[in-house]
Design a protein around this motif. Structure first.
Motif, PDB file in Angstrom:
ATOM      1  N   SER A   1       3.298  -9.944   2.359  1.00 12.39           N
ATOM      2  CA  SER A   1       1.929  -9.676   2.389  1.00 12.39           C
ATOM      3  C   SER A   1       1.777  -8.166   1.868  1.00 12.39           C
ATOM      4  O   SER A   1       0.872  -7.893   1.110  1.00 12.39           O
ATOM      5  N   MET A   2       2.757  -7.506   2.439  1.00 20.04           N
ATOM      6  CA  MET A   2       2.413  -5.800   2.207  1.00 20.04           C
ATOM      7  C   MET A   2       2.650  -5.704   0.617  1.00 20.04           C
ATOM      8  O   MET A   2       2.034  -4.974  -0.020  1.00 20.04           O
TER       9      MET A   2
ATOM     10  N   SER B   1       0.013  -7.052  -1.425  1.00 22.74           N
ATOM     11  CA  SER B   1      -1.340  -6.167  -1.548  1.00 22.74           C
ATOM     12  C   SER B   1      -1.067  -5.044  -2.273  1.00 22.74           C
ATOM     13  O   SER B   1      -1.952  -4.528  -2.923  1.00 22.74           O
TER      14      SER B   1
ATOM     15  N   ASN C   1      -5.257 -11.332   0.548  1.00 26.32           N
ATOM     16  CA  ASN C   1      -4.032 -10.466   0.772  1.00 26.32           C
ATOM     17  C   ASN C   1      -3.982  -9.424  -0.369  1.00 26.32           C
ATOM     18  O   ASN C   1      -2.788  -9.159  -1.075  1.00 26.32           O
TER      19      ASN C   1
ATOM     20  N   ASN D   1      -0.622   2.592  -3.192  1.00 24.12           N
ATOM     21  CA  ASN D   1      -0.019   1.248  -3.370  1.00 24.12           C
ATOM     22  C   ASN D   1       1.130   1.119  -3.810  1.00 24.12           C
ATOM     23  O   ASN D   1       2.052   0.413  -3.428  1.00 24.12           O
TER      24      ASN D   1
ATOM     25  N   MET E   1       3.131   1.837  -1.125  1.00 19.33           N
ATOM     26  CA  MET E   1       3.296   0.882  -0.130  1.00 19.33           C
ATOM     27  C   MET E   1       4.315  -0.253  -0.770  1.00 19.33           C
ATOM     28  O   MET E   1       5.144  -0.908   0.175  1.00 19.33           O
TER      29      MET E   1
ATOM     30  N   ALA F   1       7.864  -1.463   1.356  1.00 19.29           N
ATOM     31  CA  ALA F   1       8.054  -3.024   1.513  1.00 19.29           C
ATOM     32  C   ALA F   1       9.130  -3.469   0.968  1.00 19.29           C
ATOM     33  O   ALA F   1      10.067  -4.185   1.707  1.00 19.29           O
TER      34      ALA F   1
END
Length: 106
Positions: free
Chosen positions: A4-5, A8, A47, A87, A90, A94
Protein backbone atom coordinates in the motif's frame (compact mmCIF):
# COMPACT_ATOMS: atom_id res chain seq x y z
CA UNK A 1 1.06 -2.43 4.37
CA UNK A 2 4.28 -2.11 2.37
CA UNK A 3 2.48 -2.74 -0.91
CA UNK A 4 0.00 0.00 0.00
CA UNK A 5 2.88 2.35 0.82
CA UNK A 6 4.57 1.51 -2.46
CA UNK A 7 1.35 1.95 -4.43
CA UNK A 8 0.57 5.28 -2.76
CA UNK A 9 4.06 6.59 -3.42
CA UNK A 10 3.98 5.55 -7.07
CA UNK A 11 0.56 7.08 -7.69
CA UNK A 12 1.71 10.30 -6.01
CA UNK A 13 4.80 10.41 -8.22
CA UNK A 14 2.69 9.87 -11.37
CA UNK A 15 0.15 12.52 -10.34
CA UNK A 16 2.82 15.11 -9.55
CA UNK A 17 4.69 14.36 -12.79
CA UNK A 18 1.47 15.00 -14.70
CA UNK A 19 0.95 18.25 -12.78
CA UNK A 20 4.54 19.33 -13.57
CA UNK A 21 3.96 18.54 -17.25
CA UNK A 22 0.79 20.65 -17.28
CA UNK A 23 2.54 23.54 -15.55
CA UNK A 24 5.37 23.36 -18.08
CA UNK A 25 2.83 23.40 -20.91
CA UNK A 26 1.16 26.47 -19.40
CA UNK A 27 4.47 28.31 -19.02
CA UNK A 28 5.57 27.39 -22.55
CA UNK A 29 2.36 28.88 -23.93
CA UNK A 30 2.25 31.95 -21.67
CA UNK A 31 2.94 34.26 -24.60
CA UNK A 32 0.50 32.52 -26.95
CA UNK A 33 -2.32 34.85 -27.84
CA UNK A 34 -5.67 33.59 -26.54
CA UNK A 35 -4.21 30.56 -24.71
CA UNK A 36 -6.11 29.37 -21.65
CA UNK A 37 -3.95 27.48 -19.16
CA UNK A 38 -4.80 23.91 -18.24
CA UNK A 39 -5.81 23.18 -14.67
CA UNK A 40 -5.01 20.09 -12.60
CA UNK A 41 -7.13 18.60 -9.88
CA UNK A 42 -5.95 15.92 -7.46
CA UNK A 43 -8.37 13.26 -6.22
CA UNK A 44 -7.62 10.93 -3.33
CA UNK A 45 -8.26 7.24 -3.97
CA UNK A 46 -8.26 4.33 -1.55
CA UNK A 47 -4.53 3.74 -1.86
CA UNK A 48 -3.14 6.79 -3.63
CA UNK A 49 -4.03 9.79 -5.71
CA UNK A 50 -5.08 10.54 -9.25
CA UNK A 51 -5.00 13.77 -11.17
CA UNK A 52 -7.35 15.12 -13.81
CA UNK A 53 -6.52 17.84 -16.30
CA UNK A 54 -9.04 20.36 -17.57
CA UNK A 55 -8.15 21.32 -21.12
CA UNK A 56 -9.86 24.49 -22.18
CA UNK A 57 -7.82 25.13 -25.32
CA UNK A 58 -7.91 28.56 -26.93
CA UNK A 59 -10.28 31.46 -26.43
CA UNK A 60 -12.73 32.07 -29.21
CA UNK A 61 -12.02 35.78 -29.26
CA UNK A 62 -8.32 36.39 -29.73
CA UNK A 63 -6.86 38.38 -26.89
CA UNK A 64 -3.45 39.96 -26.60
CA UNK A 65 -2.28 37.89 -23.65
CA UNK A 66 -2.87 34.39 -22.38
CA UNK A 67 -4.60 33.58 -19.13
CA UNK A 68 -1.41 32.13 -17.66
CA UNK A 69 -0.30 33.50 -14.29
CA UNK A 70 3.45 32.83 -14.28
CA UNK A 71 3.81 33.46 -10.54
CA UNK A 72 1.13 30.88 -9.80
CA UNK A 73 2.73 28.38 -12.19
CA UNK A 74 6.16 28.76 -10.57
CA UNK A 75 4.79 28.33 -7.05
CA UNK A 76 2.76 25.28 -8.10
CA UNK A 77 5.77 23.77 -9.88
CA UNK A 78 7.81 24.06 -6.68
CA UNK A 79 4.99 22.40 -4.73
CA UNK A 80 4.60 19.59 -7.28
CA UNK A 81 8.37 18.97 -7.29
CA UNK A 82 8.50 18.81 -3.47
CA UNK A 83 5.55 16.42 -3.40
CA UNK A 84 7.15 14.26 -6.10
CA UNK A 85 10.36 14.07 -4.04
CA UNK A 86 8.44 13.09 -0.88
CA UNK A 87 6.60 10.34 -2.76
CA UNK A 88 9.90 9.10 -4.22
CA UNK A 89 11.32 8.83 -0.70
CA UNK A 90 8.23 6.86 0.34
CA UNK A 91 8.77 4.44 -2.56
CA UNK A 92 12.46 4.10 -1.69
CA UNK A 93 11.65 3.41 1.97
CA UNK A 94 9.00 0.83 1.08
CA UNK A 95 11.46 -0.85 -1.29
CA UNK A 96 14.16 -0.95 1.41
CA UNK A 97 11.74 -2.34 4.00
CA UNK A 98 10.47 -4.94 1.57
CA UNK A 99 14.05 -5.97 0.81
CA UNK A 100 14.78 -6.24 4.53
CA UNK A 101 11.75 -8.45 5.08
CA UNK A 102 12.63 -10.71 2.20
CA UNK A 103 16.27 -11.03 3.36
CA UNK A 104 15.16 -11.76 6.96
CA UNK A 105 12.99 -14.68 5.86
CA UNK A 106 15.65 -16.21 3.59
Amino acid sequence: MLSSMLSSGLSGMRANQTALDVSGHNVANAETQGFLPQQVSFQETGNGVTVSVTQEGFRMAAQETSGTDLTKEIVQSIQYKASFDINAKMVKTADELLGTLINTKA
